[in-house]
Design a protein around this motif. Structure first.
Motif, short mmCIF file in Angstrom:
data_model
loop_
_atom_site.label_atom_id
_atom_site.label_comp_id
_atom_site.label_asym_id
_atom_site.label_seq_id
_atom_site.Cartn_x
_atom_site.Cartn_y
_atom_site.Cartn_z
N GLY A 238 -32.73 2.63 28.04
CA GLY A 238 -33.56 1.47 27.73
C GLY A 238 -34.96 1.55 28.31
O GLY A 238 -35.77 0.64 28.09
N ALA A 239 -35.28 2.63 29.01
CA ALA A 239 -36.58 2.73 29.68
C ALA A 239 -37.77 2.75 28.71
O ALA A 239 -38.80 2.12 28.99
N PRO A 240 -37.69 3.45 27.54
CA PRO A 240 -38.84 3.43 26.63
C PRO A 240 -39.20 2.02 26.16
O PRO A 240 -40.38 1.64 26.17
N MET A 241 -38.20 1.23 25.76
CA MET A 241 -38.48 -0.13 25.34
C MET A 241 -38.93 -1.00 26.51
O MET A 241 -39.78 -1.89 26.36
N ALA A 242 -38.38 -0.75 27.69
CA ALA A 242 -38.78 -1.51 28.87
C ALA A 242 -40.25 -1.26 29.20
O ALA A 242 -40.98 -2.19 29.57
N LEU A 243 -40.68 0.00 29.06
CA LEU A 243 -42.10 0.32 29.24
C LEU A 243 -42.96 -0.49 28.28
O LEU A 243 -43.96 -1.11 28.66
N LYS A 244 -42.55 -0.46 27.03
CA LYS A 244 -43.31 -1.14 25.98
C LYS A 244 -43.33 -2.66 26.22
O LYS A 244 -44.40 -3.30 26.13
N ALA A 245 -42.18 -3.24 26.54
CA ALA A 245 -42.11 -4.69 26.76
C ALA A 245 -42.92 -5.12 27.97
O ALA A 245 -43.51 -6.20 27.98
N MET A 267 -32.39 -7.03 27.31
CA MET A 267 -31.57 -6.10 26.55
C MET A 267 -31.58 -4.71 27.19
O MET A 267 -30.52 -4.07 27.34
N THR A 268 -32.76 -4.27 27.61
CA THR A 268 -32.83 -2.93 28.22
C THR A 268 -32.16 -2.89 29.58
O THR A 268 -31.65 -1.85 30.00
N ASP A 269 -32.12 -4.05 30.27
CA ASP A 269 -31.40 -4.12 31.54
C ASP A 269 -29.93 -3.75 31.35
O ASP A 269 -29.35 -3.00 32.14
N ARG A 270 -29.35 -4.27 30.29
CA ARG A 270 -27.93 -3.99 30.03
C ARG A 270 -27.70 -2.50 29.76
O ARG A 270 -26.70 -1.93 30.22
N LEU A 271 -28.62 -1.89 29.02
CA LEU A 271 -28.49 -0.45 28.74
C LEU A 271 -28.56 0.36 30.03
O LEU A 271 -27.78 1.29 30.24
N VAL A 277 -28.45 4.06 35.32
CA VAL A 277 -29.85 4.40 35.61
C VAL A 277 -30.64 3.12 35.38
O VAL A 277 -31.09 2.84 34.27
N ARG A 278 -30.83 2.34 36.44
CA ARG A 278 -31.33 0.97 36.32
C ARG A 278 -32.85 0.86 36.43
O ARG A 278 -33.40 -0.02 37.10
N LEU A 279 -33.54 1.75 35.73
CA LEU A 279 -35.00 1.76 35.78
C LEU A 279 -35.59 0.53 35.11
O LEU A 279 -36.65 0.03 35.50
#
Length: 369
Positions: A238-245, A267-271, A277-279
């Motif tokens: 989920g890190a790519p979307m987390a970066l974007k968000a 959503m990316t937190d759950r992934l 890997v809780r980045l």
């Protein structure tokens, strides 16, 4: 008796005197040019040694780069020792980068080295920030000001290192955010690409924290947001979307219509939690901090602490998960120091000073009657 000028023995060969003169001339000529011959020979020899040395250096550089990529980085990613990784990057970066003088520039390796070294400087900045907050809590103005100066210096160094990582990233993979994605060779290639995007965002954030002008492009956030689409979100926790968000949440007008940055971060937190890997928690907490939503920050910290108990770190990417936890702890520490003057108590990550509810003791009066 008076000596005459007659020699004691006459030469048997009448041409002998001429032969001696010719031989002496040859010897004199050889002696005269012998230094030149030796110098030329030595120069040729040394020149050959220089070529051999350069070949040896080039070979060594190629071997070191290959070994670092194939073994050192994967080995480090499997460890959770952040301090050792920090020391390694700061100590070996000059050595490994110097091989760029004799062989190809190790741009891909530089992405990881300078990202990690930037993290070392940023850790120091966070420590100085906590010292400043503790001094302010105790009303020690001079100590607080001194700590804040040290904090800004550390963040300036962090920004410079992150910027170098970002520059090497663009050199190796091409200019990011152009709409074209690079052809990745393997998973490590993709991960280093992700690390480069993170370094770009961190360079900008550290520059802002330093209150200095480091030279980080001000559009790096939007570039990172676009480039993150080159990576599979589910594959990379989920890190790519987390970066974007996070970029959407922090830059006014960056969020597309119909999107909600914090819904995406949830959503990316759950992934990330499922993958160990809780980045994403880090990006979520940073975005919430930037918004000024302390309740959300606390919620993310609690969620991270709970996840650590429920899901062990991914063995292949333990270093990344440990890095995320380290940053979450620092965010928790900031809140604790601001409100109590001390850091998060040991073993109490996920709890806060105002969570404690005093139990009211009651007495059984019936037993006294």
């Amino acid at each position: 008796m008076k000596q005459t000028g007659i020699p004691l023995a006459a030469p048997s060969n009448p041409n002998h005197s001429r032969s001696l003169s010719v031989g002496q001339s040859i010897r004199h000529s050889f002696a005269r040019y012998r230094g030149v011959v030796v110098a030329l020979s030595l120069g040729t020899l040394l020149s050959g040694c220089g070529v051999i040395n350069n070949m040896m250096y080039k070979t060594t550089g190629d071997v070191m780069q290959g070994f670092s990529r194939e073994h050192t980085i994967p080995y480090l990613m499997e460890s959770g020792d952040l301090a050792m990784g920090c020391a390694m990057s700061e100590a070996t970066a000059p050595l490994l980068m110097s091989f760029g003088r004799v062989t190809d520039e190790p741009d891909q390796l530089a992405v990881m080295l300078y990202l990690s070294a930037g993290g070392c400087a940023e850790d120091q900045g966070r420590e100085h920030e906590l010292a400043a907050l503790a001094a302010m809590y105790e009303r020690k103005g001079n100590a607080a000001e001194d700590a804040m100066i040290r904090q800004k210096r550390a963040y300036a160094l962090a920004s410079k290192r992150y910027l170098k990582s970002w520059q090497h990233h663009n050199t190796y993979y091409g200019e990011s955010g152009t709409g074209e994605c690079p052809d990745f060779d393997d998973d490590l290639d993709e991960f280093i690409y992700l690390a480069g995007l993170l370094s770009g965002l961190q360079a900008l954030n550290a520059e802002i924290q330093s209150t200095s002008s480091i030279g980080v492009p001000k559009n790096v956030g939007s570039i990172v947001a676009r480039a993150s689409s080159c990576l599979e979100n589910d594959k990379w926790w989920g890190a790519p979307m987390a970066l974007k968000a996070t970029v959407w949440a922090m830059i006014p007008g960056a969020q597309p219509e119909g999107e909600d940055a914090f819904d995406r971060l949830a959503m990316t937190d759950r992934l990330g939690e499922e993958a160990g890997v809780r980045l994403s928690h880090v990006f979520h907490a940073i975005a919430a901090t930037n918004k000024g939503d302390e309740a959300m920050v606390k919620s993310v910290v609690r969620r991270h602490a709970e996840s650590l108990k429920e899901q062990p770190a991914n063995a292949e990417w333990a270093f990344v998960d440990a890095m995320a936890t380290n940053i979450i702890v620092s965010i928790s520490d900031r809140l604790w120091v601001e409100n109590t003057g001390h850091r998060t108590p040991l073993g109490q990550l996920g709890s806060f000073w105002d969570d404690q509810q005093k139990e009211v003791e009651t007495m059984d009066l019936d037993g006294l009657l």
